[in-house]
Each structure stands twice: as C-alpha cells, then as structure tokens.
Write a protein that holds these residues in place. Structure first.
Motif, PDB file in Angstrom:
ATOM      1  N   ALA A   1     -12.112   3.770  -7.513  1.00 38.89           N
ATOM      2  CA  ALA A   1     -11.699   4.732  -8.536  1.00 38.89           C
ATOM      3  C   ALA A   1     -10.311   5.289  -8.278  1.00 38.89           C
ATOM      4  O   ALA A   1      -9.714   5.925  -9.156  1.00 38.89           O
ATOM      5  N   LEU A   2      -9.773   5.052  -7.069  1.00 42.78           N
ATOM      6  CA  LEU A   2      -8.464   5.583  -6.717  1.00 42.78           C
ATOM      7  C   LEU A   2      -7.346   4.598  -6.986  1.00 42.78           C
ATOM      8  O   LEU A   2      -6.212   4.803  -6.537  1.00 42.78           O
ATOM      9  N   ARG A   3      -7.640   3.526  -7.694  1.00 41.00           N
ATOM     10  CA  ARG A   3      -6.596   2.572  -8.034  1.00 41.00           C
ATOM     11  C   ARG A   3      -5.537   3.268  -8.867  1.00 41.00           C
ATOM     12  O   ARG A   3      -5.833   3.976  -9.825  1.00 41.00           O
ATOM     13  N   LEU A   4      -4.280   3.069  -8.483  1.00 39.35           N
ATOM     14  CA  LEU A   4      -3.175   3.738  -9.157  1.00 39.35           C
ATOM     15  C   LEU A   4      -2.633   2.869 -10.282  1.00 39.35           C
ATOM     16  O   LEU A   4      -2.298   1.716 -10.078  1.00 39.35           O
ATOM     17  N   ASP A   5      -2.566   3.429 -11.457  1.00 38.41           N
ATOM     18  CA  ASP A   5      -1.946   2.750 -12.589  1.00 38.41           C
ATOM     19  C   ASP A   5      -0.598   3.400 -12.831  1.00 38.41           C
ATOM     20  O   ASP A   5      -0.532   4.548 -13.282  1.00 38.41           O
ATOM     21  N   PRO A   6       0.501   2.696 -12.522  1.00 35.34           N
ATOM     22  CA  PRO A   6       1.815   3.317 -12.684  1.00 35.34           C
ATOM     23  C   PRO A   6       2.103   3.678 -14.135  1.00 35.34           C
ATOM     24  O   PRO A   6       1.832   2.905 -15.046  1.00 35.34           O
ATOM     25  N   THR A   7       2.599   4.889 -14.320  1.00 41.57           N
ATOM     26  CA  THR A   7       2.960   5.365 -15.647  1.00 41.57           C
ATOM     27  C   THR A   7       4.459   5.237 -15.836  1.00 41.57           C
ATOM     28  O   THR A   7       5.219   5.720 -14.996  1.00 41.57           O
ATOM     29  N   PRO A   8       4.886   4.580 -16.888  1.00 41.71           N
ATOM     30  CA  PRO A   8       6.336   4.444 -17.096  1.00 41.71           C
ATOM     31  C   PRO A   8       6.995   5.815 -17.170  1.00 41.71           C
ATOM     32  O   PRO A   8       6.532   6.683 -17.906  1.00 41.71           O
ATOM     33  N   PRO A   9       8.032   6.043 -16.387  1.00 42.56           N
ATOM     34  CA  PRO A   9       8.703   7.342 -16.423  1.00 42.56           C
ATOM     35  C   PRO A   9       9.436   7.555 -17.736  1.00 42.56           C
ATOM     36  O   PRO A   9       9.896   6.616 -18.366  1.00 42.56           O
TER      37      PRO A   9
ATOM     38  N   ALA B   1      -9.031  -2.003  10.133  1.00 45.81           N
ATOM     39  CA  ALA B   1      -9.532  -1.701   8.799  1.00 45.81           C
ATOM     40  C   ALA B   1      -8.605  -0.754   8.052  1.00 45.81           C
ATOM     41  O   ALA B   1      -8.735  -0.577   6.852  1.00 45.81           O
ATOM     42  N   THR B   2      -7.696  -0.134   8.758  1.00 50.22           N
ATOM     43  CA  THR B   2      -6.762   0.799   8.138  1.00 50.22           C
ATOM     44  C   THR B   2      -5.647   0.027   7.444  1.00 50.22           C
ATOM     45  O   THR B   2      -5.029  -0.852   8.057  1.00 50.22           O
ATOM     46  N   PRO B   3      -5.345   0.344   6.180  1.00 47.53           N
ATOM     47  CA  PRO B   3      -4.265  -0.359   5.497  1.00 47.53           C
ATOM     48  C   PRO B   3      -2.951  -0.263   6.274  1.00 47.53           C
ATOM     49  O   PRO B   3      -2.643   0.774   6.865  1.00 47.53           O
ATOM     50  N   ALA B   4      -2.186  -1.344   6.251  1.00 46.36           N
ATOM     51  CA  ALA B   4      -0.945  -1.407   7.021  1.00 46.36           C
ATOM     52  C   ALA B   4       0.011  -0.288   6.627  1.00 46.36           C
ATOM     53  O   ALA B   4       0.699   0.282   7.482  1.00 46.36           O
ATOM     54  N   PHE B   5       0.057   0.060   5.339  1.00 46.32           N
ATOM     55  CA  PHE B   5       0.979   1.112   4.904  1.00 46.32           C
ATOM     56  C   PHE B   5       0.639   2.438   5.565  1.00 46.32           C
ATOM     57  O   PHE B   5       1.529   3.195   5.970  1.00 46.32           O
ATOM     58  N   VAL B   6      -0.659   2.727   5.680  1.00 39.99           N
ATOM     59  CA  VAL B   6      -1.071   3.982   6.305  1.00 39.99           C
ATOM     60  C   VAL B   6      -0.666   3.999   7.774  1.00 39.99           C
ATOM     61  O   VAL B   6      -0.144   4.996   8.288  1.00 39.99           O
ATOM     62  N   ARG B   7      -0.881   2.886   8.477  1.00 41.29           N
ATOM     63  CA  ARG B   7      -0.522   2.837   9.891  1.00 41.29           C
ATOM     64  C   ARG B   7       0.981   3.022  10.086  1.00 41.29           C
ATOM     65  O   ARG B   7       1.413   3.667  11.041  1.00 41.29           O
ATOM     66  N   LEU B   8       1.776   2.484   9.179  1.00 35.60           N
ATOM     67  CA  LEU B   8       3.226   2.616   9.307  1.00 35.60           C
ATOM     68  C   LEU B   8       3.709   4.009   8.899  1.00 35.60           C
ATOM     69  O   LEU B   8       4.503   4.633   9.602  1.00 35.60           O
ATOM     70  N   ALA B   9       3.236   4.494   7.774  1.00 35.39           N
ATOM     71  CA  ALA B   9       3.769   5.735   7.214  1.00 35.39           C
ATOM     72  C   ALA B   9       3.222   6.981   7.893  1.00 35.39           C
ATOM     73  O   ALA B   9       3.823   8.058   7.783  1.00 35.39           O
ATOM     74  N   ALA B  10       2.090   6.871   8.595  1.00 36.10           N
ATOM     75  CA  ALA B  10       1.463   8.055   9.175  1.00 36.10           C
ATOM     76  C   ALA B  10       2.253   8.640  10.336  1.00 36.10           C
ATOM     77  O   ALA B  10       2.105   9.820  10.659  1.00 36.10           O
ATOM     78  N   HIS B  11       3.078   7.833  10.980  1.00 34.59           N
ATOM     79  CA  HIS B  11       3.882   8.357  12.090  1.00 34.59           C
ATOM     80  C   HIS B  11       4.932   9.322  11.538  1.00 34.59           C
ATOM     81  O   HIS B  11       5.670   8.982  10.609  1.00 34.59           O
ATOM     82  N   PRO B  12       5.050  10.530  12.105  1.00 32.97           N
ATOM     83  CA  PRO B  12       5.967  11.536  11.538  1.00 32.97           C
ATOM     84  C   PRO B  12       7.415  11.066  11.428  1.00 32.97           C
ATOM     85  O   PRO B  12       8.065  11.322  10.407  1.00 32.97           O
ATOM     86  N   LEU B  13       7.928  10.376  12.448  1.00 30.26           N
ATOM     87  CA  LEU B  13       9.321   9.944  12.386  1.00 30.26           C
ATOM     88  C   LEU B  13       9.510   8.833  11.363  1.00 30.26           C
ATOM     89  O   LEU B  13      10.497   8.812  10.622  1.00 30.26           O
ATOM     90  N   ARG B  14       8.551   7.921  11.299  1.00 24.88           N
ATOM     91  CA  ARG B  14       8.672   6.849  10.298  1.00 24.88           C
ATOM     92  C   ARG B  14       8.570   7.424   8.883  1.00 24.88           C
ATOM     93  O   ARG B  14       9.239   6.944   7.962  1.00 24.88           O
TER      94      ARG B  14
ATOM     95  N   ARG C   1       7.765  -2.511  -3.208  1.00 28.66           N
ATOM     96  CA  ARG C   1       6.729  -2.889  -2.253  1.00 28.66           C
ATOM     97  C   ARG C   1       5.908  -1.656  -1.839  1.00 28.66           C
ATOM     98  O   ARG C   1       4.694  -1.741  -1.658  1.00 28.66           O
ATOM     99  N   CYS C   2       6.588  -0.518  -1.690  1.00 30.46           N
ATOM    100  CA  CYS C   2       5.865   0.711  -1.357  1.00 30.46           C
ATOM    101  C   CYS C   2       4.864   1.086  -2.453  1.00 30.46           C
ATOM    102  O   CYS C   2       3.748   1.526  -2.169  1.00 30.46           O
ATOM    103  N   ALA C   3       5.282   0.928  -3.704  1.00 32.74           N
ATOM    104  CA  ALA C   3       4.391   1.251  -4.814  1.00 32.74           C
ATOM    105  C   ALA C   3       3.136   0.378  -4.777  1.00 32.74           C
ATOM    106  O   ALA C   3       2.011   0.868  -4.960  1.00 32.74           O
ATOM    107  N   HIS C   4       3.316  -0.923  -4.531  1.00 36.02           N
ATOM    108  CA  HIS C   4       2.163  -1.818  -4.444  1.00 36.02           C
ATOM    109  C   HIS C   4       1.294  -1.476  -3.244  1.00 36.02           C
ATOM    110  O   HIS C   4       0.053  -1.532  -3.318  1.00 36.02           O
ATOM    111  N   ALA C   5       1.940  -1.120  -2.107  1.00 38.53           N
ATOM    112  CA  ALA C   5       1.180  -0.771  -0.905  1.00 38.53           C
ATOM    113  C   ALA C   5       0.366   0.501  -1.113  1.00 38.53           C
ATOM    114  O   ALA C   5      -0.790   0.593  -0.678  1.00 38.53           O
ATOM    115  N   LEU C   6       0.949   1.489  -1.799  1.00 41.01           N
ATOM    116  CA  LEU C   6       0.218   2.719  -2.081  1.00 41.01           C
ATOM    117  C   LEU C   6      -0.969   2.453  -3.003  1.00 41.01           C
ATOM    118  O   LEU C   6      -2.058   2.999  -2.811  1.00 41.01           O
TER     119      LEU C   6
END
Length: 250
Positions: free
Chosen positions: A96-104, A7-20, A81-86
């Motif tokens: 409510a936590l859906r991220l709407d990217p703001t143009p820099p 149930a954990t999003p794949a990005f969280v499982r990958l990014a949560a490891h300190p070395l990764r 891809r990271c932006a979409h995964a986040l």
C-alpha cells in the motif's frame, strides 16, 4: 529473530548513515567537487571520499571529470534513480506504500520566478535548458540563457532534437552574452558548464546558484545530443518543485 541486513533495501542502508544523508541532501540541489563538500559538511576529505565511493557503488551518485580542471571531479546525484529506489523501498515495506509520482505543477506567484541558465557558447546546453523549462511550465517561469563566449548561432543538433522530441522551434533564437544580463534580477542562476561556473558574474539580489556539470555535446558528435537532452530534461523536471513562490516574491 531479527531480519538480516540483506532484507533491508539498499537505498535504506545507504541513506540511513547521517553523513551519507547529508551528502545526498547537498547533491540533490547541485553538483559539487569534493573540496566543496568538505567545506559544506565540515568533515575530513578522506571521510567524504569514502562515503562518496559507497554512494557511487550503490548507483546513486556519479562522478565526472571537470572540463575546467581535469584534476577535479564533479559529483552528481541521480535523482531519477533515487525516486525509483524510494518507490521500491515503500513497496518492500508494504504494497500500500507504493509511491505514484505526481507531476509537479508550476507555483502561482505575484512575480514569476526568474531563472538564468549559463554555459560557454550558449549554443546547446543552456538554450536547451531554457526551452525545456519554458515548455514544462507553460511560460509561468521567466527563463533565459546566456554564455560567456557566445557562438554565432545555435547548434543545429540542438534545434533539431528539440523540434523532433518536443515540438519546440528555436530556429530564430540567437546566442546571448552574459554581459547582456547585467542589471537583471534572477532568483536562480544555473550553470551547465564547468568553465562558465568559474567566470559567471555576480548578480544582484543574491540569486540561488546551482551547478549542473554537463559535458558539451558539440564535442562528442550528434548522438551525444540525445543523452544531453535527456539529462537536462530530467534535471528540469526535478527542479520544478524547487521553484517555490516564496523565493519568487519581490
């Protein structure tokens, strides 16, 4: 009952490891070879390679053979891809936590940030990057490009695709030599070619060095230019928030 790991999003499982996470952090700024990541992170090569393989399997990192030394590979973080995964991760936790990217927006500064793009011939990749950064910042960044072995003229496909996609006219621009940049001050020096990375001269004032390992589209035919421009444009858009006014001060 605790939720399953499925149930954990794949990005969280990958990014949560300190070395990764450290690998993602380094690759977010530049493309690197394994031995460079070993040096930066101070970890054994077999461990770095193992975690890079997991990140590649998750689609966050890609690898490409170096055009300077085919025994080497450059690793690249797919920030899009990271932006979409986040964004998907936030939505999975709560709508409510859906991220709407703001143009820099380009930062204001007393001195414009100076950026130099380099490649071998200065006929395609680096002038494309120069034109796109100038386009996205409306001239608020001082940007130029040069090559270690400049061609006689810009590649016609580079001129065509920038005109057709962005309305940018480069018909009067000519390739420049890196020697012409001697004595100039840059905040960022960004190489887009594995070969020029090895021969790019040192510049004063300690600019930040970044490498984007991008194949030469001129060696692959006209269709390759579309992919190259898309790749460079994506990298440019993710570069904009990094061009901080603090680093642009004299």
């Amino acid at each position: 009952m605790a939720p399953s790991s499925e149930a954990t999003p794949a990005f969280v499982r990958l990014a949560a490891h300190p070395l990764r996470w450290r690998l993602l952090t380094e690759l977010a700024t530049s493309d690197y070879r394994v031995r460079e990541l070993v040096e930066l992170l101070g970890q054994p090569q077999n461990l770095i390679s193992y975690h890079l393989r997991l990140l590649r399997g998750g689609g966050l990192v890609t690898a490409r053979r170096s055009t300077f030394d085919a025994r080497d590979s450059y690793y690249h973080l797919d920030l899009e891809r990271c932006a979409h995964a986040l964004a998907a991760t936030g939505t999975a936790l709560h709508p409510a936590l859906r991220l709407d990217p703001t143009p820099p927006t380009p930062p204001a500064s007393t001195r414009p940030t100076a950026v130099l793009f380099t490649c071998t011939g200065n006929s395609a990749r680096s002038p494309i990057a120069e034109a796109l950064l100038r386009h996205h910042t409306s001239g608020h960044v001082k940007v130029t490009s040069a090559g270690s072995h400049p061609r006689q003229e810009l590649h016609p496909n580079a001129i065509r695709i920038l005109r057709d996609r962005y309305g940018i006219d480069l018909t009067n621009q000519r390739p420049r030599h890196l020697d012409a940049m001697t004595g100039r001050r840059f905040d960022y020096v960004i190489s887009l070619c594995d070969k020029v990375r090895e021969v790019c001269p040192d510049f004063g004032h300690h600019p930040r060095r970044i490498h984007w390992s991008i194949p030469d589209p001129a060696t692959a035919g006209a269709p390759a230019f579309a992919h190259t421009v898309t790749d460079i444009d994506t990298r440019i858009r993710h570069l904009l928030p990094v061009l901080t006014p603090q680093e642009a001060q004299p």
